[in-house]
Write a protein that holds these residues in place. Structure first.
Motif, PDB file in Angstrom:
ATOM      1  N   PHE A 159      -4.609   2.025   9.952  1.00  0.00           N
ATOM      2  CA  PHE A 159      -3.898   3.305   9.839  1.00  0.00           C
ATOM      3  C   PHE A 159      -2.791   3.168   8.802  1.00  0.00           C
ATOM      4  CE2 PHE A 159      -5.121   2.519  14.261  1.00  0.00           C
ATOM      5  CZ  PHE A 159      -6.021   3.550  14.451  1.00  0.00           C
ATOM      6  N   CYS A 160      -2.468   4.287   8.134  1.00  0.00           N
ATOM      7  CA  CYS A 160      -1.355   4.283   7.170  1.00  0.00           C
ATOM      8  C   CYS A 160      -0.578   5.586   7.315  1.00  0.00           C
ATOM      9  CB  CYS A 160      -1.902   4.181   5.742  1.00  0.00           C
ATOM     10  SG  CYS A 160      -2.508   2.528   5.390  1.00  0.00           S
ATOM     11  N   PRO A 161       0.700   5.580   6.926  1.00  0.00           N
ATOM     12  CA  PRO A 161       1.490   6.811   7.049  1.00  0.00           C
ATOM     13  C   PRO A 161       0.896   7.950   6.212  1.00  0.00           C
ATOM     14  CG  PRO A 161       2.899   4.927   6.560  1.00  0.00           C
ATOM     15  CD  PRO A 161       1.500   4.443   6.420  1.00  0.00           C
ATOM     16  N   SER A 162       0.372   7.627   5.037  1.00  0.00           N
ATOM     17  CA  SER A 162      -0.388   8.585   4.212  1.00  0.00           C
ATOM     18  C   SER A 162      -1.284   7.719   3.334  1.00  0.00           C
ATOM     19  CB  SER A 162       0.542   9.442   3.337  1.00  0.00           C
ATOM     20  OG  SER A 162       1.241   8.599   2.432  1.00  0.00           O
ATOM     21  N   ILE A 163      -2.272   8.339   2.709  1.00  0.00           N
ATOM     22  CA  ILE A 163      -3.217   7.507   1.939  1.00  0.00           C
ATOM     23  C   ILE A 163      -2.835   7.539   0.454  1.00  0.00           C
ATOM     24  CG2 ILE A 163      -5.665   7.153   1.356  1.00  0.00           C
ATOM     25  CD1 ILE A 163      -4.850   6.687   4.369  1.00  0.00           C
ATOM     26  N   CYS A 164      -2.598   6.360  -0.102  1.00  0.00           N
ATOM     27  CA  CYS A 164      -2.229   6.259  -1.524  1.00  0.00           C
ATOM     28  C   CYS A 164      -3.462   6.590  -2.385  1.00  0.00           C
ATOM     29  CB  CYS A 164      -1.748   4.848  -1.850  1.00  0.00           C
ATOM     30  SG  CYS A 164      -0.500   4.238  -0.713  1.00  0.00           S
ATOM     31  N   SER A 165      -3.232   7.282  -3.486  1.00  0.00           N
ATOM     32  CA  SER A 165      -4.365   7.808  -4.276  1.00  0.00           C
ATOM     33  C   SER A 165      -5.254   6.724  -4.879  1.00  0.00           C
ATOM     34  CB  SER A 165      -3.857   8.649  -5.435  1.00  0.00           C
ATOM     35  OG  SER A 165      -2.733   9.358  -5.077  1.00  0.00           O
ATOM     36  N   TYR A 166      -4.731   5.509  -5.058  1.00  0.00           N
ATOM     37  CA  TYR A 166      -5.519   4.445  -5.686  1.00  0.00           C
ATOM     38  C   TYR A 166      -6.235   3.580  -4.653  1.00  0.00           C
ATOM     39  CZ  TYR A 166      -1.319   2.104  -4.174  1.00  0.00           C
ATOM     40  OH  TYR A 166      -0.291   1.672  -3.391  1.00  0.00           O
ATOM     41  N   CYS A 167      -6.029   3.874  -3.352  1.00  0.00           N
ATOM     42  CA  CYS A 167      -6.480   2.947  -2.310  1.00  0.00           C
ATOM     43  C   CYS A 167      -7.924   3.218  -1.889  1.00  0.00           C
ATOM     44  CB  CYS A 167      -5.573   3.056  -1.098  1.00  0.00           C
ATOM     45  SG  CYS A 167      -6.057   1.905   0.195  1.00  0.00           S
ATOM     46  N   SER A 168      -8.699   2.141  -1.771  1.00  0.00           N
ATOM     47  CA  SER A 168     -10.103   2.300  -1.360  1.00  0.00           C
ATOM     48  C   SER A 168     -10.378   1.576  -0.041  1.00  0.00           C
ATOM     49  CB  SER A 168     -11.018   1.752  -2.466  1.00  0.00           C
ATOM     50  OG  SER A 168     -10.741   0.377  -2.658  1.00  0.00           O
ATOM     51  N   PHE A 169      -9.335   1.165   0.670  1.00  0.00           N
ATOM     52  CA  PHE A 169      -9.551   0.397   1.905  1.00  0.00           C
ATOM     53  C   PHE A 169     -10.217   1.213   3.019  1.00  0.00           C
ATOM     54  CE2 PHE A 169      -5.729  -2.436   0.758  1.00  0.00           C
ATOM     55  CZ  PHE A 169      -6.557  -3.283   0.048  1.00  0.00           C
ATOM     56  N   GLY A 170     -10.119   2.548   2.926  1.00  0.00           N
ATOM     57  CA  GLY A 170     -10.720   3.365   3.982  1.00  0.00           C
ATOM     58  C   GLY A 170      -9.824   3.462   5.196  1.00  0.00           C
ATOM     59  N   GLY A 211      -4.131  -4.545   7.251  1.00  0.00           N
ATOM     60  CA  GLY A 211      -4.647  -3.180   7.467  1.00  0.00           C
ATOM     61  C   GLY A 211      -5.158  -2.590   6.188  1.00  0.00           C
ATOM     62  N   GLY A 212      -4.881  -1.340   5.996  1.00  0.00           N
ATOM     63  CA  GLY A 212      -3.935  -0.467   6.634  1.00  0.00           C
ATOM     64  C   GLY A 212      -2.493  -0.995   6.669  1.00  0.00           C
ATOM     65  N   THR A 213      -1.767  -0.430   7.567  1.00  0.00           N
ATOM     66  CA  THR A 213      -0.348  -0.751   7.706  1.00  0.00           C
ATOM     67  C   THR A 213      -0.064  -1.086   9.168  1.00  0.00           C
ATOM     68  OG1 THR A 213       0.150   0.816   5.915  1.00  0.00           O
ATOM     69  CG2 THR A 213       1.987   0.119   7.295  1.00  0.00           C
ATOM     70  N   PRO A 214       0.041  -2.370   9.504  1.00  0.00           N
ATOM     71  CA  PRO A 214       0.246  -2.734  10.913  1.00  0.00           C
ATOM     72  C   PRO A 214       1.488  -2.104  11.536  1.00  0.00           C
ATOM     73  CG  PRO A 214      -0.428  -4.641   9.663  1.00  0.00           C
ATOM     74  CD  PRO A 214      -0.225  -3.545   8.672  1.00  0.00           C
ATOM     75  N   GLY A 246       4.147  -3.822   5.091  1.00  0.00           N
ATOM     76  CA  GLY A 246       3.590  -2.890   4.102  1.00  0.00           C
ATOM     77  C   GLY A 246       4.515  -1.741   3.753  1.00  0.00           C
ATOM     78  N   ARG A 247       4.141  -0.569   4.177  1.00  0.00           N
ATOM     79  CA  ARG A 247       4.851   0.635   3.731  1.00  0.00           C
ATOM     80  C   ARG A 247       6.250   0.742   4.350  1.00  0.00           C
ATOM     81  NH1 ARG A 247       1.203   5.076   2.099  1.00  0.00           N
ATOM     82  NH2 ARG A 247       2.759   6.495   2.926  1.00  0.00           N
ATOM     83  N   PRO A 248       7.255   0.865   3.501  1.00  0.00           N
ATOM     84  CA  PRO A 248       8.626   0.982   4.021  1.00  0.00           C
ATOM     85  C   PRO A 248       8.797   2.180   4.961  1.00  0.00           C
ATOM     86  CG  PRO A 248       8.628   0.600   1.665  1.00  0.00           C
ATOM     87  CD  PRO A 248       7.209   0.836   2.039  1.00  0.00           C
ATOM     88  N   GLY A 283       1.281   9.442  -3.888  1.00  0.00           N
ATOM     89  CA  GLY A 283       1.220   9.848  -2.478  1.00  0.00           C
ATOM     90  C   GLY A 283       1.861   8.885  -1.506  1.00  0.00           C
ATOM     91  N   ARG A 284       2.784   8.061  -1.986  1.00  0.00           N
ATOM     92  CA  ARG A 284       3.519   7.196  -1.052  1.00  0.00           C
ATOM     93  C   ARG A 284       4.796   7.931  -0.668  1.00  0.00           C
ATOM     94  NH1 ARG A 284       1.732   1.696  -0.980  1.00  0.00           N
ATOM     95  NH2 ARG A 284       3.757   0.895  -0.371  1.00  0.00           N
ATOM     96  N   ARG A 285       4.911   8.205   0.608  1.00  0.00           N
ATOM     97  CA  ARG A 285       6.011   9.077   1.028  1.00  0.00           C
ATOM     98  C   ARG A 285       7.255   8.271   1.397  1.00  0.00           C
ATOM     99  NH1 ARG A 285       2.287  12.452   4.974  1.00  0.00           N
ATOM    100  NH2 ARG A 285       0.848  13.308   3.442  1.00  0.00           N
TER     101      ARG A 285
HETATM  102  S1  SF4 Z   1      -2.472   1.045  -0.388  1.00  0.00           S
HETATM  103 FE1  SF4 Z   1      -1.799   0.186   1.550  1.00  0.00          FE
HETATM  104  S2  SF4 Z   1      -0.405   1.737   2.345  1.00  0.00           S
HETATM  105 FE2  SF4 Z   1      -1.561   2.768   0.748  1.00  0.00          FE
HETATM  106  S3  SF4 Z   1      -3.288   3.690   1.858  1.00  0.00           S
HETATM  107 FE3  SF4 Z   1      -3.968   1.694   1.132  1.00  0.00          FE
HETATM  108  S4  SF4 Z   1      -3.623   0.317   2.847  1.00  0.00           S
HETATM  109 FE4  SF4 Z   1      -2.401   2.158   3.198  1.00  0.00          FE
END
Ligand code: SF4
Length: 475
Positions: A159-170, A211-214, A246-248, A283-285
């Motif tokens: 899970f992540c707070p929001s999905i970054c536009s470059y991220c492909s982790f799903g 993760g994601g963002t633990p 991960g995400r602040p 898209g990183r909030r």
């Molecule tokens: S880059 Fe990291 S924080 Fe951003 S959506 Fe992907 S896993 Fe989440």
């Protein structure tokens, strides 16, 4: 549009990736036709054509050798056509250090390995030296582990707070799952407990919660997970326990206090960039100030090994932006720094928008300036990997202070120790004591068992996820 056609599927993967590295923004059509006359034909935009006659394959029984030869001929053609050499030459794999490590382990000296990489694969001398230095450093770090009897554990929080536009982790946005998070935790804890029981008596060397963002888990959920790990596993042989915060925008004092109460040794606070306009655009909030505040809070709470991740080549950024980001990172003084080159994957929002990678020349500069900044901070390169469609055909490099290197990161790259993995999308890698032959005839000593990615499916099929690992464990 570029067209590649080949008589045999054997060559296609390498040809595609070598061509893509020279022409990252071109569409490539691939075709395998065992009836065609040349072994390989490449038609470039504008009609330039290159082909390798069928008799080039010769009669060597070693198909890998033939593949290397065909890749080399194609690389040389594209290099002379474009007037460019690729930093990693014709190496298409994501783990160039693995090759260097194999040669060092086979008894070659560092200088011999560098010469081998330059002469056989066309790797630039500076990258060959970097790959070799890193392989040597990895070798020393891995000596601390019992690769045969030990193992590592990965726990995935998708899970992540929001999905970054470059991220492909799903990864999934937290708000879609917030009210069902405990269902995920129940399934995850069952899998963690099952692994703990199956691994009794073995030496657990590293734990990585990623993760994601633990830190999207709330403080109670984090406490539940960390307490369970301490209950189910012996930490007597544990060398490293990473939680990728991960995400602040997911980190709070309360959550960091939970981590600090447990034997977590290493965390990540990942800005990716310290340019606010870019954070907003991808898209990183969170703000640049959030990164600084969370980093200092973690230091105040006693975390002595903090990693930060950066990406070179984010849209709209140039070398001056990277320089400013590095200046701000130096002000914080992390214990390790991982610098990625942007890779645009189809699964990412950028991929679907058909974004193009640009600024190749500046990415080279960004990577060089990152290496210099790492050196100024007393951080040495200790692991390296590459991705498909990576900007400028560069690499991702991890730098760390002596004794602060992420051992788990090396294990993922070098595949020398079993990694048992729990969570949706998590991938267990079992390193067998000797090679086995798979149903398709391929020989391997590494077995991968992937958990399903879809979170609801993972929860519904948790018994199956647990059981299917069982047959491979500790053969
Ligand atoms: S880059 Fe990291 S924080 Fe951003 S959506 Fe992907 S896993 Fe989440």
């Amino acid at each position: 549009m570029i067209e590649i056609s080949s008589k045999d599927t054997l060559y296609m993967y390498n040809l595609y990736h070598i061509t893509k590295a020279f022409f990252p923004n071109e569409e490539i059509r691939q075709n395998v036709d065992d009836g065609q006359e040349p072994l390989v034909r490449l038609v470039l935009e504008g009609g330039s054509c290159f082909s390798i006659p069928a008799d080039e394959a010769g009669h060597s029984p070693d198909r890998q050798e033939i593949k290397r030869h065909v890749t080399k001929l194609t690389y040389d053609y594209l290099s002379s056509m474009t007037g460019r050499n690729l930093a990693w030459g014709m190496l298409t794999g994501v783990r160039p250090t693995k090759l260097a490590m194999q040669k060092l382990e086979a008894g070659m000296s560092e200088e011999e390995v560098i010469r081998f990489l330059v002469d056989t694969y066309g790797v630039s001398p500076s990258k060959a030296r970097l790959g070799c230095e890193i392989a040597d450093c990895e070798k020393k770090l891995l000596k601390r582990l019992d690769c045969k009897n030990g193992y590592s554990l990965y726990v995935g929080i998708p899970f992540c707070p929001s999905i970054c536009s470059y991220c492909s982790f799903g990864s999934s946005p937290l708000d879609r799952w917030e009210d069902r998070m405990d269902l995920y935790m129940d399934a995850l804890c069952r899998e963690v407990s099952a692994i703990g029981k199956a691994a009794k008596g073995r030496k657990l060397n590293t734990i990585y919660i990623g993760g994601g963002t633990p830190t999207t888990l709330n403080a109670e959920q984090l406490e539940r997970l960390l307490s369970l790990l301490e209950k189910e596993f012996s930490f007597d042989d544990l060398l490293e326990f990473t939680v990728e915060a991960g995400r602040p925008d997911s980190i709070t004092a309360e959550k960091l206090e939970v981590l600090a109460r447990h034997p977590v040794t290493r965390i990540s606070v990942n800005p990716q960039t310290m340019q606010q306009k870019t954070l907003d655009a991808v898209g990183r909030r969170h703000s640049v100030q959030d990164v600084k505040d969370v980093f200092r809070l973690a230091r105040t709470l006693g975390f002595k090994n903090i990693n930060m991740d950066l990406i070179a080549g984010l849209p709209g950024e140039n070398a001056a932006d990277m320089r400013d980001t590095l200046r701000q990172i130096e002000g914080l003084g992390p214990d390790s720094l991982t610098v990625h080159s942007l890779a645009i994957k189809r699964a990412a929002k950028f991929g679907q928008e058909n974004r193009k990678i640009d600024l190749h020349s500046e990415i080279a500069q960004m990577m060089e300036e990152s290496a210099a900044a790492a050196e100024r901070m007393g951080l040495l390169p200790y692991y390296l990997y590459r991705q498909k469609n990576i900007a400028g055909n560069f690499e991702n490099v991890g730098y760390a202070k002596v004794d602060k290197a992420g051992i788990y990161n090396i294990l993922i790259m070098e595949e020398k120790q079993t990694i048992l993995a729990a969570g949706a999308g998590a991938s267990t890698k079992i390193v067998l004591p000797e090679k086995i032959t798979l149903e398709n005839g391929r020989q391997t000593s590494l077995v991968r068992i992937e958990n399903v990615k879809d979170i609801a499916e993972y929860i519904g099929r948790i018994d199956e996820m647990i059981e299917r690992k069982g047959e491979w464990l500790w053969r």
